[in-house]
Design an enzyme around this catalytic site. Structure first.
Site, PDB file in Angstrom:
ATOM      1  N   GLU A 223       0.883  -1.156   0.000  1.00 29.12           N
ATOM      2  CA  GLU A 223       0.000   0.000   0.000  1.00 29.12           C
ATOM      3  C   GLU A 223       0.928   1.214   0.000  1.00 29.12           C
ATOM      4  O   GLU A 223       1.794   1.296   0.876  1.00 29.12           O
ATOM      5  CB  GLU A 223      -0.803  -0.034   1.303  1.00 29.12           C
ATOM      6  CG  GLU A 223      -2.205   0.444   1.207  1.00 29.12           C
ATOM      7  CD  GLU A 223      -2.879   0.386   2.573  1.00 29.12           C
ATOM      8  OE1 GLU A 223      -3.571   1.338   2.890  1.00 29.12           O
ATOM      9  OE2 GLU A 223      -2.698  -0.606   3.318  1.00 29.12           O
TER      10      GLU A 223
ATOM     11  N   ARG B 265       5.057 -13.135   9.991  1.00 31.54           N
ATOM     12  CA  ARG B 265       5.763 -11.906   9.679  1.00 31.54           C
ATOM     13  C   ARG B 265       7.097 -11.839  10.420  1.00 31.54           C
ATOM     14  O   ARG B 265       7.307 -12.507  11.427  1.00 31.54           O
ATOM     15  CB  ARG B 265       4.908 -10.676  10.002  1.00 31.54           C
ATOM     16  CG  ARG B 265       4.449 -10.569  11.432  1.00 31.54           C
ATOM     17  CD  ARG B 265       3.502  -9.404  11.633  1.00 31.54           C
ATOM     18  NE  ARG B 265       4.181  -8.126  11.608  1.00 31.54           N
ATOM     19  CZ  ARG B 265       3.882  -7.145  10.762  1.00 31.54           C
ATOM     20  NH1 ARG B 265       2.921  -7.275   9.872  1.00 31.54           N
ATOM     21  NH2 ARG B 265       4.526  -6.001  10.811  1.00 31.54           N
TER      22      ARG B 265
ATOM     23  N   LYS C 144       4.360   0.695   9.511  1.00 32.29           N
ATOM     24  CA  LYS C 144       4.533   1.959   8.797  1.00 32.29           C
ATOM     25  C   LYS C 144       3.958   3.120   9.602  1.00 32.29           C
ATOM     26  O   LYS C 144       4.526   4.197   9.635  1.00 32.29           O
ATOM     27  CB  LYS C 144       3.835   1.878   7.435  1.00 32.29           C
ATOM     28  CG  LYS C 144       4.709   1.281   6.353  1.00 32.29           C
ATOM     29  CD  LYS C 144       3.989   1.284   5.009  1.00 32.29           C
ATOM     30  CE  LYS C 144       3.190   0.036   4.820  1.00 32.29           C
ATOM     31  NZ  LYS C 144       2.414  -0.025   3.598  1.00 32.29           N
TER      32      LYS C 144
HETATM   33  P1  ATP Z   1       2.425  -2.036   7.873  1.00 36.73           P
HETATM   34  O1  ATP Z   1       1.650  -2.660   8.984  1.00 36.73           O
HETATM   35  O2  ATP Z   1       3.820  -1.706   8.218  1.00 36.73           O
HETATM   36  O3  ATP Z   1       1.695  -0.931   7.182  1.00 36.73           O
HETATM   37  P2  ATP Z   1       1.455  -3.728   5.874  1.00 36.73           P
HETATM   38  O4  ATP Z   1       1.431  -5.201   5.951  1.00 36.73           O
HETATM   39  O5  ATP Z   1       0.192  -3.004   6.068  1.00 36.73           O
HETATM   40  O6  ATP Z   1       2.582  -3.209   6.820  1.00 36.73           O
HETATM   41  P3  ATP Z   1       1.620  -3.447   3.076  1.00 36.73           P
HETATM   42  O7  ATP Z   1       2.158  -2.315   2.303  1.00 36.73           O
HETATM   43  O8  ATP Z   1       0.187  -3.728   3.013  1.00 36.73           O
HETATM   44  O9  ATP Z   1       2.095  -3.207   4.538  1.00 36.73           O
HETATM   45  O10 ATP Z   1       2.456  -4.773   2.826  1.00 36.73           O
HETATM   46  C1  ATP Z   1       3.004  -5.237   1.634  1.00 36.73           C
HETATM   47  C2  ATP Z   1       3.444  -6.654   1.853  1.00 36.73           C
HETATM   48  O11 ATP Z   1       4.487  -6.721   2.826  1.00 36.73           O
HETATM   49  C3  ATP Z   1       2.313  -7.521   2.370  1.00 36.73           C
HETATM   50  O12 ATP Z   1       2.248  -8.699   1.613  1.00 36.73           O
HETATM   51  C4  ATP Z   1       2.673  -7.787   3.802  1.00 36.73           C
HETATM   52  O13 ATP Z   1       2.172  -9.007   4.248  1.00 36.73           O
HETATM   53  C5  ATP Z   1       4.206  -7.732   3.773  1.00 36.73           C
HETATM   54  N1  ATP Z   1       4.758  -7.396   5.085  1.00 36.73           N
HETATM   55  C6  ATP Z   1       4.519  -6.292   5.807  1.00 36.73           C
HETATM   56  N2  ATP Z   1       5.155  -6.341   6.993  1.00 36.73           N
HETATM   57  C7  ATP Z   1       5.829  -7.519   7.026  1.00 36.73           C
HETATM   58  C8  ATP Z   1       6.679  -8.163   7.989  1.00 36.73           C
HETATM   59  N3  ATP Z   1       6.967  -7.608   9.168  1.00 36.73           N
HETATM   60  N4  ATP Z   1       7.187  -9.381   7.668  1.00 36.73           N
HETATM   61  C9  ATP Z   1       6.922  -9.938   6.478  1.00 36.73           C
HETATM   62  N5  ATP Z   1       6.141  -9.387   5.537  1.00 36.73           N
HETATM   63  C10 ATP Z   1       5.586  -8.188   5.793  1.00 36.73           C
HETATM   64 MG    MG Z   2      -1.328  -2.132   5.577  1.00 32.45          MG
END
Ligand code: ATP
Ligand code: MG
Length: 622
Positions: free
Chosen positions: A74, A309, A319
């Protein structure tokens, strides 16, 4: 001596080779893919060269990509180390199994996106050594390009009796959803006819209703033990200008509805995500079945797989929380070297290879848990060990004067010294005797004179037991220079040592015949007063004192480490002052440092960041 090669060894250009050279450790995702390839699960798929519906792909060619994975950030912040792992997994699997990994901006939520983040995400993926969508020049996909199809699919679901417009307010809807022990209650709007629902839904799209006044819901099962299957909302009314589609839409799809469709339009085979989405999988599969039944999407459908994760101690991977650190100015921006963002890690001296190593070493499984921060540091150390040029830097300088220098060498004499930039040849590289046609190993050049800088800790007027470095009467080697014998020191009126005094032992220059006849128990690092250069050195430490700063709803701001940054003025040898921005070094005896990508000016204003110490010896200094 100018025949030696330039000393800018590129430690950042060799991205995925760390994993390409090392044997792959199997994991459940690899097993699933291998089994799918063996069974030919996806062998009959076609690909029209761009995302699209069933008819679009049916008119295309058999897909040459054996699998398709995707990385769908995102664009609402900078990528962090958890994303780096996800990138390594998704792009790495595609690379290893003859597939393609798509970069897709998951920009279906109009409120949160910002184009600023889009380019940083592209940069991060390239820096990690990957291409997206099958080519280095391809454009990433954007989920918002699929809004038209999503709307069409919603109309189909309504017509087929699989979706309805619900006008309950938020509170009623929440109450009627039930909970883990209690089944939900059907909405009074659930029995509307498809025709009524279709009209309502079109009116929603045409802006006839207030934001939040109604939603479109999938019609599944209000008694399902999985709450996500209790008629989840799939469309909401939201008047917001979208960065891609502008004001075309005032209704937007919910993430749980949008995501499976994005995967399907892109012919993704293995949709890999983190475990939080496990409970969404039944809806993912339900939606795919419905849209394949309706002929909107082609079979076989993509399948979702979840892994745990990445969590690292002393590190925050959210983020939103990282944004708080930036906006509250707890750090100096997204690329502050203390930040676990990819731009921050890069500025700190982390290499693509070190992050690939981390992804490998932390494994891919469904088991949760925390990775120790030292594992991350170990990955960088292991990468830099054989690649980073060595250099001498004095971090806490005091002057040492060789009182007999002028008598031995003549007043003002500066003796040239040469040392290898890399002590051990990397594995497989030619050893010291350089055969013809092979580049000579890089050398560093500096001079020694009457006065040199040494670290304060390398002199003790009254040595503690076992101390082997400088104290009156003791001999040490100035590394790469001469053996000296300490004779005392000079102090100012406050008792602070201003100069350490020594005599140089003639005929002991490193690398000259007979230099080893005078035995010493220690060699210390130093920099010549005549050619040392002042450098700003940023001594970074962990950003948090608490190993799990945000666990259990804790306020992570409270555990910020007040001494996570100390700026010192060090004195470095000429080869370090001449570093290129982003070049990594081992400051001998001190640790690995990187010339700051932003502030370092080659030759005139050296600025270094501490990347990682030489060994794992961290304890919080409170
Ligand atoms: P955040 O909570 O930091 O916003 P998010 O999962 O909402 O992270 P996205 O931009 O939606 O962020 O994630 C893109 C990809 O990265 C997704 O497939 C997500 O599962 C993966 N991802 C995010 N954080 C982790 C993590 N700590 N370990 C492994 N994969 C991750
Ligand atoms: Mg997210």
């Amino acid at each position: 001596m100018s025949s030696s090669p330039p000393t800018n060894l590129k430690t950042t250009a060799s991205a995925p080779s760390a994993t390409a050279d090392t044997p792959k450790v199997s994991n459940f995702l690899r097993q699933i893919i291998e089994s799918d390839l063996e069974k030919g699960t996806y062998a009959s798929r076609r690909w029209a060269g761009s995302p699209g519906d069933a008819a679009h792909h049916a008119a295309g060619q058999p897909d040459t990509a054996k699998i398709r994975t995707r990385f769908p950030p995102e664009p609402n912040g900078y990528l962090h180390i958890g994303h780096a792992k996800s990138i390594c997994i998704n792009f790495g699997l595609a690379r290893d199994y003859g597939g393609v990994c798509h970069l897709r901006f998951d920009d279906t939520n109009p409120e949160k996106e910002d184009v600023e983040y889009v380019s940083s995400i592209r940069d991060a993926i390239k820096w990690l050594g990957f291409d997206w969508n099958g080519s280095a020049n391809a454009e990433p996909y954007q989920a918002s390009d699929y809004f038209g199809f999503m709307y069409r699919a919603a109309q189909y679901l309504i017509e087929a009796g699989h979706a309805y417009v619900d006008e309950q307010n938020v509170e009623q809807m929440r109450l009627n959803r039930g909970d883990f022990g209690k089944p939900g209650v059907n909405s009074p709007f659930r029995t509307r006819t498809p025709a009524e629902n279709l009209t309502k839904f079109r009116d929603m799209r045409d802006g006839k209703f207030e934001d939040g006044s109604m939603v479109l819901r999938a019609k599944i099962d209000m008694a399902s033990p999985n709450i996500n299957m209790r008629d989840p909302a799939i469309y909401r009314i939201r008047r917001a200008t979208h960065h891609n589609t502008g004001d075309t839409w005032c209704i937007y799809p919910m993430y749980t509805y949008a995501h499976p469709i994005e995967d399907a339009l892109e012919q993704i085979t293995h949709s890999i995500c983190t475990l939080e989405f496990e409970d969404q999988r039944p809806f993912y599969d339900w939606l795919m079945e419905r849209l394949i039944e309706g002929g909107l999407l082609g079979a076989p459908a993509p399948r979702q797989y979840e892994f745990s994760r990445l969590n690292i101690t002393y590190v925050i991977t959210s983020k939103r929380k990282l944004a708080q650190l930036v906006y509250d100015q707890k750090v100096n921006g997204w690329d502050d070297p203390r930040m676990p963002t990819i731009v921050g890690l890069r500025r700190r001296g982390y290499t693509p290879t070190s992050l690939h190593l981390l992804a490998d070493r932390t494994g891919t499984s469904k088991a949760g848990g925390w990775t120790d921060y030292s594992t991350l540091e170990g990955c960088l150390r292991d990468d830099l060990e054989t690649k980073a040029h060595r250099g001498m830097a004095v971090l806490n300088p005091v002057k040492l004067i060789m009182t007999n220098w002028d008598d031995v060498f003549g007043a003002g004499h500066l003796e040239p010294c040469t040392q290898p930039a890399l002590p051990h040849p990397p594995h497989g590289a030619p050893s010291a005797a350089t055969p013809e046609g092979v580049e000579a190993p890089p050398q560093r050049h500096f001079t020694i004179g009457k006065e040199v800088w040494i670290d304060r800790e390398d002199f003790e007027e009254i040595p503690p037991k076992g101390y082997k470095r400088l104290f009156p009467g003791n001999k040490v080697r100035l590394k790469g220079g001469y053996v000296i014998e300490c004779t005392g020191c000079i102090k100012d009126i406050n008792g602070v040592i201003t100069d350490v005094l020594a005599t140089v032992v003639p005929d002991t220059k490193s690398g000259t015949p007979g230099s080893e006849t005078v035995k010493v128990k220690a060699a210390i690092t130093w920099v010549g007063v005549a050619n040392g250069v002042n450098a700003e050195v940023r001594m970074y430490d962990r950003l948090f004192l608490d190993a799990q700063p945000d666990a259990g709803g804790k306020d992570f701001i409270e555990s910020l480490n007040p001494s996570s940054l100390k700026v010192i003025t060090a004195i470095v040898e000429p080869s370090l002052a001449n570093a290129l921005p982003d070049q990594k070094f081992q400051f001998e005896r001190h640790g690995y440092f990187v010339a700051d990508r932003v502030d370092h000016v080659q030759g005139t204003r050296p600025v270094f960041n501490l990347a990682v110490g030489l060994k794992d010896s961290w304890a919080p200094h409170r």
